[in-house]
Structure formats: structure tokens, C-alpha cells
Scaffold this active site. Structure first.
Site, PDB file in Angstrom:
ATOM      1  N   GLY A 108     -33.646 -27.359 -30.234  1.00 46.30           N
ATOM      2  CA  GLY A 108     -34.693 -26.985 -31.178  1.00 46.30           C
ATOM      3  C   GLY A 108     -34.858 -27.952 -32.334  1.00 46.30           C
ATOM      4  CE  LYS A 116     -33.773 -21.287 -27.133  1.00 44.79           C
ATOM      5  NZ  LYS A 116     -33.328 -22.327 -28.058  1.00 44.79           N
ATOM      6  CD  GLU A 154     -30.778 -20.305 -29.705  1.00 43.65           C
ATOM      7  OE1 GLU A 154     -31.309 -19.401 -29.041  1.00 43.65           O
ATOM      8  OE2 GLU A 154     -31.272 -21.449 -29.797  1.00 43.65           O
ATOM      9  CB  SER A 202     -35.136 -31.659 -28.027  1.00 47.19           C
ATOM     10  OG  SER A 202     -34.831 -30.892 -29.182  1.00 47.19           O
ATOM     11  CG  ASN A 228     -33.421 -19.555 -23.394  1.00 51.71           C
ATOM     12  OD1 ASN A 228     -33.805 -18.389 -23.500  1.00 51.71           O
ATOM     13  ND2 ASN A 228     -32.416 -20.043 -24.108  1.00 51.71           N
ATOM     14  CG  HIS A 240     -28.448 -20.209 -25.456  1.00 52.26           C
ATOM     15  ND1 HIS A 240     -28.606 -20.412 -26.811  1.00 52.26           N
ATOM     16  CD2 HIS A 240     -29.251 -21.109 -24.843  1.00 52.26           C
ATOM     17  CE1 HIS A 240     -29.485 -21.387 -26.989  1.00 52.26           C
ATOM     18  NE2 HIS A 240     -29.891 -21.827 -25.819  1.00 52.26           N
ATOM     19  CD  GLU A 264     -28.990 -25.297 -23.523  1.00 49.77           C
ATOM     20  OE1 GLU A 264     -30.174 -25.534 -23.323  1.00 49.77           O
ATOM     21  OE2 GLU A 264     -28.583 -24.242 -24.033  1.00 49.77           O
TER      22      GLU A 264
END
Ligand code: PGA
Length: 251
Positions: A174, A12, A98, A213, A10, A96, A168
Site C-alpha cells: 500500500g 481487504k 495487517e 504494490s 485481496n 496477512h 509480502e
């Protein structure tokens, strides 16, 4: 039950079209021999065509990072199924964290996007996962269960079989913190149990990716767990050498 691993990058809001092409040129030869992992890259919208061109004739698929539920209309900055089919992409990431955290995505909009993606023949990767405070207060299963029940509602069994779920934990995205293989396995088993409650034995065919990660150094122990069937990878998918090493270490 053997499920083919699916490992997706991904990207992003990284890599313009030129960088997409350059990454794939450096990457494709390093993964050309891999035939037991479904490999997917998800560039930003304006880089999708470059991604499709650069991966033509390879074992790498291309996915988008979102899809709107309506066919067209006044939805500024959204993208429709027809637009993605024109590129054409095969996969879409939906929900996702985010999107959930910064852009108001809910289980209900995830579910609407999912129905449209399946109607148009895309392979959706539907994300779920708890926040750190939710894990620390013992609410992981409750949160993930709400996301799965809401996000995956109303499908046929045939549709459910095509869905890829990405677990996730938000605190691992991240941050360099990874769920331990045991922590991840526990939640993956719980998710498969929820899918079984909702849709029966097709749950054994549904692939559940871990994300947060993942890198070359930890992918193998994660993939060794019985209910972990792939990975959704952010940072470690951006550079050709990193992602190729991750894929080559996965099995
Ligand atoms: P990360 O991102 O690998 O950089 O933690 C994962 C994701 O957001 O899908």
C-alpha cells in the site's frame, strides 16, 4: 518445473456486495481468454456470496480473507471452515501482515488456521514478510524463515503441495514502493529453500506469490523471475480495468 501462476486480489475492507457484483461484471469479460493464470478475488465476508454468484461459469475463483481454526464456538467476529464451505469459497488468505500488525496474528495462529483450511480442502495463501526496520537491519531472511518454519509446521507433503505462499514485504504494501524483482527473487529463492529443507522436493511445486504494490506496470518483470509464481494484489485489484490490465500484462 512449470508452476501455474496464481494472481489474487485481496480486497481487504473494501467493496460491499453491490460493488463486488459491479466490479466482477465489468471484469470477467476482460480476463475471459486468460487460461494460464489462476485468477482469484478475495472480497470481505459479507460480499463472498455476491462474488460466487457473479463469477459462476467464469475462470475466476473466490477466496476469503481469514478462517478460524476451531469448527465453531465463542470466537466473536471469526469465521469457520463450514461457513466458508457453505458460500462456497475455494481459497483463503491466512496471516496477512495487517492481521499480524493490528490483530495479534502470530506464526502459531497462522499454523492453526492453515491446518484447518487444508483439512477442509481450501487452497490457502499464507502470507509472510518483513518490516522496513527488519530489512534495514539485515534481518529479512531471519524473519521470513521464522514465519515459514512456524507457519508451515506439521504438514504432510501432500498438504504442502497445495499451499500457496505469499511473500509480502510489509514496507511495500500500500505504499507504492515495490521490492525490485531482484530483491523479491532473492527472498522467494530463500523461501523455496526453506520449504525444501522442511518438506523435500515438493518445494518445486509450491507456488510463491509476491505482494506489495504490484500493478500493471511492474507485474511483468516480477513474474519473469524464476521463483515468483504469482501475485497477491491489494489496491490494483479493486477496479476492473486496473486488475484486468495487470493480469493481461503478467505473462
Ligand atoms: P497492495 O497490497 O497491492 O495494495 O500493496 C498488497 C496486499 O496487502 O496483499
Amino acid at each position: 518445473m512449470s508452476r501455474k501462476l496464481i494472481i489474487a486480489g485481496n480486497w481487504k475492507m473494501n467493496h460491499n456486495a453491490a460493488a463486488t457484483k459491479a466490479m466482477i461484471e465489468a471484469f470477467k469479460g476482460q480476463v475471459a481468454e486468460i487460461d494460464n493464470i489462476e485468477i482469484v478475488l478475495c472480497p470481505t465476508f459479507t460480499s463472498l456470496s455476491a462474488g460466487v454468484e457473479a463469477t459462476a461459469g467464469t475462470n475466476i475463483g473466490i477466496g476469503a480473507q481469514n478462517i478460524h481454526w476451531e469448527e465453531n464456538g465463542a470466537y466473536t467476529a471469526e469465521i469457520s471452515a463450514e461457513m466458508l464451505k457453505e458460500v462456497p469459497v475455494q481459497y483463503v488468505i491466512i496471516g496477512h501482515s495487517e492481521r499480524r500488525q493490528y490483530f495479534g496474528e502470530t506464526d502459531e495462529t497462522v499454523n492453526q488456521r492453515l491446518h484447518t483450511a487444508l483439512k477442509h480442502g481450501f487452497i490457502p495463501m499464507v502470507c509472510c514478510g518483513e518490516l522496513l526496520e527488519e530489512r534495514e537491519s539485515g534481518k529479512t531472511e531471519e524473519v521470513v524463515s521464522r514465519q515459514i518454519k512456524g507457519g508451515l509446521a506439521g504438514l504432510t507433503t501432500e498438504q504442502m503441495e497445495k499451499v500457496v505462499i505469499a511473500y509480502e514485504p510489509v514496507w511495500a504494501i500500500g505504499t507504492g514502493l515495490t521490492a525490485s524483482p531482484e530483491q523479491a527473487q532473492d527472498v522467494h529463492a530463500c523461501i523455496r529453500g526453506l520449504v525444501r529443507e522442511m518438506y523435500g522436493d515438493v518445494a518445486d511445486k509450491v507456488r510463491i506469490q509476491y505482494g506489495g504494490s504490484v500493478k500493471a506496470g511492474n507485474v511483468n518483470e516480477l513474474m519473469a523471475k524464476p521463483d515468483i509464481d504469482g501475485a497477491l494484489v491489494g489496491g490494483a485489484s479493486l477496479k476492473a480495468d486496473d486488475f484486468a490490465a495487470l493480469l493481461n500484462n503478467a505473462l
